[in-house]
Write a protein that holds these residues in place. Structure first.
Motif, PDB file in Angstrom:
ATOM      1  N   ALA A   5       1.049  -1.633   0.096  1.00  0.00           N
ATOM      2  CA  ALA A   5      -0.066   0.014   0.537  1.00  0.00           C
ATOM      3  C   ALA A   5       0.422   1.305  -0.312  1.00  0.00           C
ATOM      4  O   ALA A   5       1.896   1.405   0.594  1.00  0.00           O
ATOM      5  CB  ALA A   5      -1.169  -0.324   1.057  1.00  0.00           C
ATOM      6  N   PHE A   6       0.252   1.716  -0.367  1.00  0.00           N
ATOM      7  CA  PHE A   6       1.352   3.596  -0.648  1.00  0.00           C
ATOM      8  C   PHE A   6       0.709   4.485   0.435  1.00  0.00           C
ATOM      9  O   PHE A   6      -0.374   4.383  -0.044  1.00  0.00           O
ATOM     10  CB  PHE A   6       1.052   4.225  -2.399  1.00  0.00           C
ATOM     11  N   ASP A   7       1.677   5.344   0.836  1.00  0.00           N
ATOM     12  CA  ASP A   7       1.106   5.711   2.308  1.00  0.00           C
ATOM     13  C   ASP A   7       0.865   7.331   1.854  1.00  0.00           C
ATOM     14  O   ASP A   7       1.798   8.090   2.435  1.00  0.00           O
ATOM     15  CB  ASP A   7       2.281   6.103   3.160  1.00  0.00           C
ATOM     16  N   ALA A  46      -1.180   9.850   2.080  1.00  0.00           N
ATOM     17  CA  ALA A  46      -1.460  10.681   3.218  1.00  0.00           C
ATOM     18  C   ALA A  46      -0.467  11.027   3.959  1.00  0.00           C
ATOM     19  O   ALA A  46      -0.085  11.973   4.101  1.00  0.00           O
ATOM     20  CB  ALA A  46      -2.780  10.413   3.912  1.00  0.00           C
ATOM     21  N   GLY A  47       0.013   9.980   4.083  1.00  0.00           N
ATOM     22  CA  GLY A  47       0.963  10.124   5.176  1.00  0.00           C
ATOM     23  C   GLY A  47       2.668  11.089   4.793  1.00  0.00           C
ATOM     24  O   GLY A  47       2.908  11.987   5.454  1.00  0.00           O
ATOM     25  N   ILE A  48       2.820  10.592   3.623  1.00  0.00           N
ATOM     26  CA  ILE A  48       4.021  11.121   2.799  1.00  0.00           C
ATOM     27  C   ILE A  48       3.457  12.787   2.214  1.00  0.00           C
ATOM     28  O   ILE A  48       4.548  13.087   3.090  1.00  0.00           O
ATOM     29  CB  ILE A  48       4.172  10.741   1.484  1.00  0.00           C
ATOM     30  N   SER A  66       4.109  14.334   5.489  1.00  0.00           N
ATOM     31  CA  SER A  66       5.600  14.587   6.247  1.00  0.00           C
ATOM     32  C   SER A  66       5.995  15.500   5.192  1.00  0.00           C
ATOM     33  O   SER A  66       6.943  16.429   5.581  1.00  0.00           O
ATOM     34  CB  SER A  66       6.827  13.265   5.647  1.00  0.00           C
ATOM     35  N   GLU A  70      -1.704  16.237  -4.101  1.00  0.00           N
ATOM     36  CA  GLU A  70      -2.464  15.089  -4.796  1.00  0.00           C
ATOM     37  C   GLU A  70      -3.300  14.437  -5.604  1.00  0.00           C
ATOM     38  O   GLU A  70      -3.560  15.158  -5.803  1.00  0.00           O
ATOM     39  CB  GLU A  70      -2.959  13.960  -2.901  1.00  0.00           C
ATOM     40  N   ASP A 115       4.783   6.401  -6.873  1.00  0.00           N
ATOM     41  CA  ASP A 115       5.001   5.078  -6.230  1.00  0.00           C
ATOM     42  C   ASP A 115       5.532   3.855  -7.062  1.00  0.00           C
ATOM     43  O   ASP A 115       6.139   3.603  -5.909  1.00  0.00           O
ATOM     44  CB  ASP A 115       3.241   4.730  -5.566  1.00  0.00           C
ATOM     45  N   THR A 132       6.544   0.716  -1.328  1.00  0.00           N
ATOM     46  CA  THR A 132       7.797   0.070  -0.332  1.00  0.00           C
ATOM     47  C   THR A 132       8.765   1.247  -0.022  1.00  0.00           C
ATOM     48  O   THR A 132       9.321   1.577   1.053  1.00  0.00           O
ATOM     49  CB  THR A 132       7.967  -1.123   0.255  1.00  0.00           C
ATOM     50  N   ASN A 166       7.326   5.375   0.614  1.00  0.00           N
ATOM     51  CA  ASN A 166       6.875   4.830   1.820  1.00  0.00           C
ATOM     52  C   ASN A 166       8.511   5.330   3.204  1.00  0.00           C
ATOM     53  O   ASN A 166       8.290   5.272   3.972  1.00  0.00           O
ATOM     54  CB  ASN A 166       6.651   3.954   2.254  1.00  0.00           C
ATOM     55  N   THR A 203      -0.182   8.814  -7.454  1.00  0.00           N
ATOM     56  CA  THR A 203      -0.795   7.674  -6.780  1.00  0.00           C
ATOM     57  C   THR A 203      -0.668   6.924  -8.162  1.00  0.00           C
ATOM     58  O   THR A 203      -0.810   7.617  -9.356  1.00  0.00           O
ATOM     59  CB  THR A 203      -2.302   7.249  -6.025  1.00  0.00           C
TER      60      THR A 203
END
Length: 266
Positions: free
Chosen positions: A53-55, A57-59, A62, A72, A117, A122, A125, A153
């Motif tokens: 899974a591609f994060d 939102a977290g990236i 940050s 996005e 991504d 992986t 992320n 994405t």
């Protein structure tokens, strides 16, 4: 007087120098059990990296903490199966993303960074934010600001060409997950393109690859990327005509308190 023969090196010595599979031995007509199990595990890790899974939102969060404005976007690949079966869809923005970027266009910018991504979410992320964090002060030292950051994405490298054309970026840096290998499932690549636009080829890009824990470190990767950005903007080109001549010893870290970016165009 005879010259002494050079001392022979064992396969064990060679294995210490590379993660490549050399001198695995054999058990009858097959690999030894340990070597076979290691191969199977690394193959599973590579497959998992592709489908992770591609994060996004977290990236995005940050990158905003680094003082960057972040959007996005997504390609036309509607899922991982589409992405893997139809590489062409990963090179084109979907209509919603096109409208989003066109509606928020704030004039030309000198440099934009896209985090996609790719074939190893992986890797992205784990490493992308750290590379940007190290890159920002190095660019600032050269008077270069990241005018826009985007998280994409379903991205292939060429997706940055369309993004750059819409937002008017002179140069795009695309951080993207590279095809997982059996010794490095989490390798990140950085692709730099001057004057991005649809129809460009890989001959018009520069690449800094193998950014991961056992490969190129964050600071050295940022050093090389910043050098290519500076020289690419100064010379008005990237690709086969721009050779990485940064050279020299491993760079020292740049220490700065600046986290915000000046969006002015020079």
């Amino acid at each position: 007087m005879k010259t002494p023969a050079p001392s022979s090196r064992s396969l064990r010595d060679l294995r210490r120098l590379t993660p490549a599979r050399v001198g695995l031995g054999r058990a009858g007509a097959s690999l030894p059990t340990d070597a076979l199990l290691d191969f199977t595990l690394d193959h599973a890790r590579a497959r998992d990296a592709v489908h992770a899974a591609f994060d996004a939102a977290g990236i995005r969060s940050s990158l905003r903490e680094l003082g960057l404005d972040v959007f996005e976007v997504a390609s036309r690949a509607r899922g991982r199966k589409d992405y893997l079966r139809r590489p062409d869809l990963g090179r084109m923005l979907d209509q919603a993303s096109q409208h989003l970027l066109a509606g928020h266009k704030a004039g030309p910018c000198q440099l934009a960074v896209v985090v996609g991504d790719g074939l190893s979410p992986t890797a992205v992320n784990a490493h992308a934010v750290h590379v940007v964090e190290s890159l920002v002060p190095r660019l600032a030292a050269d008077g270069i600001a990241i005018g826009q950051a985007l998280v994409a994405t379903g991205a292939r490298v060429a997706l940055g060409d369309e993004i750059g054309a819409i937002i008017g970026a002179r140069m795009i840096v695309m951080l993207i997950g590279e095809r997982p290998g059996l010794s490095a499932p989490d390798s990140l690549g950085a692709y730099l393109t001057f004057a991005p636009g649809p129809g460009l080829t890989d001959a018009e890009r520069n690449c800094v690859s193998n950014i991961h824990g056992a490969g190129l470190g964050y600071d050295e990767a940022a050093f090389r990327i910043a050098w290519l950005v500076r020289e690419g903007l100064a010379r008005g080109l990237t690709g086969v005509a721009l050779k990485d001549e940064s050279g020299g010893p491993r760079p020292r870290p740049v220490i700065t308190n600046a986290t915000s970016c000046d969006k002015s165009e020079t």
